[in-house]
Design a protein around this motif. Structure first.
Motif, PDB file in Angstrom:
ATOM      1  N   GLU A 156       0.848  -1.128   0.142  1.00  0.00           N
ATOM      2  CA  GLU A 156       0.010  -0.272  -0.154  1.00  0.00           C
ATOM      3  C   GLU A 156       0.987   1.183   0.026  1.00  0.00           C
ATOM      4  O   GLU A 156       0.369   2.542  -0.527  1.00  0.00           O
ATOM      5  CB  GLU A 156      -0.872  -0.080   1.384  1.00  0.00           C
ATOM      6  N   GLU A 157       2.042   1.262   0.809  1.00  0.00           N
ATOM      7  CA  GLU A 157       2.973   2.369   0.661  1.00  0.00           C
ATOM      8  C   GLU A 157       3.719   2.395  -0.641  1.00  0.00           C
ATOM      9  O   GLU A 157       4.568   3.475  -1.020  1.00  0.00           O
ATOM     10  CB  GLU A 157       3.875   2.134   1.948  1.00  0.00           C
ATOM     11  N   GLY A 158       3.538   1.462  -1.581  1.00  0.00           N
ATOM     12  CA  GLY A 158       4.344   1.462  -3.000  1.00  0.00           C
ATOM     13  C   GLY A 158       5.784   1.320  -2.852  1.00  0.00           C
ATOM     14  O   GLY A 158       6.426   1.639  -3.780  1.00  0.00           O
ATOM     15  N   VAL A 159       6.296   0.279  -1.729  1.00  0.00           N
ATOM     16  CA  VAL A 159       7.599   0.118  -1.445  1.00  0.00           C
ATOM     17  C   VAL A 159       7.859  -0.903  -2.720  1.00  0.00           C
ATOM     18  O   VAL A 159       7.223  -2.095  -2.804  1.00  0.00           O
ATOM     19  CB  VAL A 159       7.817  -0.426  -0.228  1.00  0.00           C
ATOM     20  N   PRO A 160       8.819  -0.415  -3.588  1.00  0.00           N
ATOM     21  CA  PRO A 160       9.261  -1.603  -4.795  1.00  0.00           C
ATOM     22  C   PRO A 160       9.939  -2.887  -4.081  1.00  0.00           C
ATOM     23  O   PRO A 160      10.557  -2.798  -2.842  1.00  0.00           O
ATOM     24  CB  PRO A 160      10.373  -0.596  -5.165  1.00  0.00           C
ATOM     25  N   ALA A 161       9.760  -3.961  -4.803  1.00  0.00           N
ATOM     26  CA  ALA A 161      10.039  -5.282  -4.240  1.00  0.00           C
ATOM     27  C   ALA A 161      11.505  -5.262  -3.817  1.00  0.00           C
ATOM     28  O   ALA A 161      11.951  -5.957  -2.879  1.00  0.00           O
ATOM     29  CB  ALA A 161       9.829  -6.104  -5.401  1.00  0.00           C
TER      30      ALA A 161
END
Ligand code: IPE
Ligand code: IPE
Ligand code: MG
Length: 245
Positions: A156-161
């Motif tokens: 949800e925070e858009g943290v990349p893999a």
């Protein structure tokens, strides 16, 4: 304080308990299972005082699992009452007077009645500035659910893999301020984890005892700490003196 032969320099920072055996304790005495939960709450209060005496900074108890909703409705209702009415209302002021900070880990989902959430929030708010010990109550808690919730939060925070590592997951657990348990105690002679703190206990020492939770007292906690102090924690290393990281 007399530590009863325990090494004051090796008191675990975080002790977590799977409080199991309430039902069997009651059945053995010819009482309904629910009486075991009532007696279990007394045991919890005594164990918490024992943890305070030993100077254990973090004490966590498994009060209700995400799987415990499978139990008959009447038992579930009784358990919620014991937790919300006895522990979070009647005991709250005693715990507050002792300087205990009460916190919760678990899912705040639709299954948890609103009045229970309210009691939880009130207990947490009342005690938030206390510093003698943190008592964390795992309520509607499941270790797998906690990891799922942490991963969801990262997405949800858009943290990349490539940025998702162990530290990132640990930071998104229900209460990242609590250190991993050094010692996990399970009562009632069961040798399993039952979905408790499965991320956090990767390197915890596990102590199992046949004592049924309602009979558990501070002496039993001391006994478990004694066993802990006799263990050699190596964290994958060759020498325990090297420590974790
Ligand atoms: C632990 O005692 C309390 C909770 C799981 C909430 P149990 O109710 O599991 O007791 P046993 O294991 O059936 O004896
Ligand atoms: C674990 O005990 C959960 C709590 C103590 C709250 P259970 O009695 O629910 O665990 P299982 O079913 O024996 O694995
Ligand atoms: Mg059980």
């Amino acid at each position: 304080m007399d530590l009863d032969g325990l090494d004051p320099h090796r008191i675990p920072r975080h002790v977590a308990c799977v409080m199991d055996g309430n039902g069997r304790w009651a059945t053995k005495q010819g009482l309904p299972r629910t009486e075991g939960h009532r007696a279990g709450e007394e045991a919890l209060f005594d164990a918490a005082q024992g943890a305070l005496e030993l100077g254990i900074p973090y004490f966590t108890v498994y009060a209700f699992s995400t799987e415990n909703w499978r139990r008959p409705g009447e038992e579930v209702r009784f358990l919620l009452n014991v937790i919300a009415d006895q522990l979070l209302t009647r005991r709250r002021d005693d715990l507050h007077a002792l300087g205990v900070r009460i916190r919760f880990i678990g899912r705040r989902d639709w299954r948890v009645p609103r009045w229970v959430l309210k009691r939880m929030d009130e207990a947490a708010r009342l005690t938030e500035r206390n510093t003698a010990m943190t008592l964390t109550v795992a309520f509607n808690y499941g270790g797998r659910a906690e990891i799922v919730d942490a991963v969801r939060a990262l997405v949800e925070e858009g943290v990349p893999a490539r940025k998702i590592d162990e530290k990132a997951i640990a930071r998104h657990l229900y209460d990242p301020s609590i250190p991993d348990p050094d010692l996990v105690i399970r009562t009632s002679g069961e040798y399993r984890i039952s979905n408790f703190l499965i991320w956090e206990l990767a390197y915890s020492e596990l102590v199992f005892t046949d004592v049924l939770w309602p009979d558990f007292r501070r002496e039993n906690l001391r006994e478990a700490v004694r066993e802990f102090q006799a263990r050699d924690r190596r964290f994958g290393n060759t020498d325990s003196r090297r420590g974790p990281d």
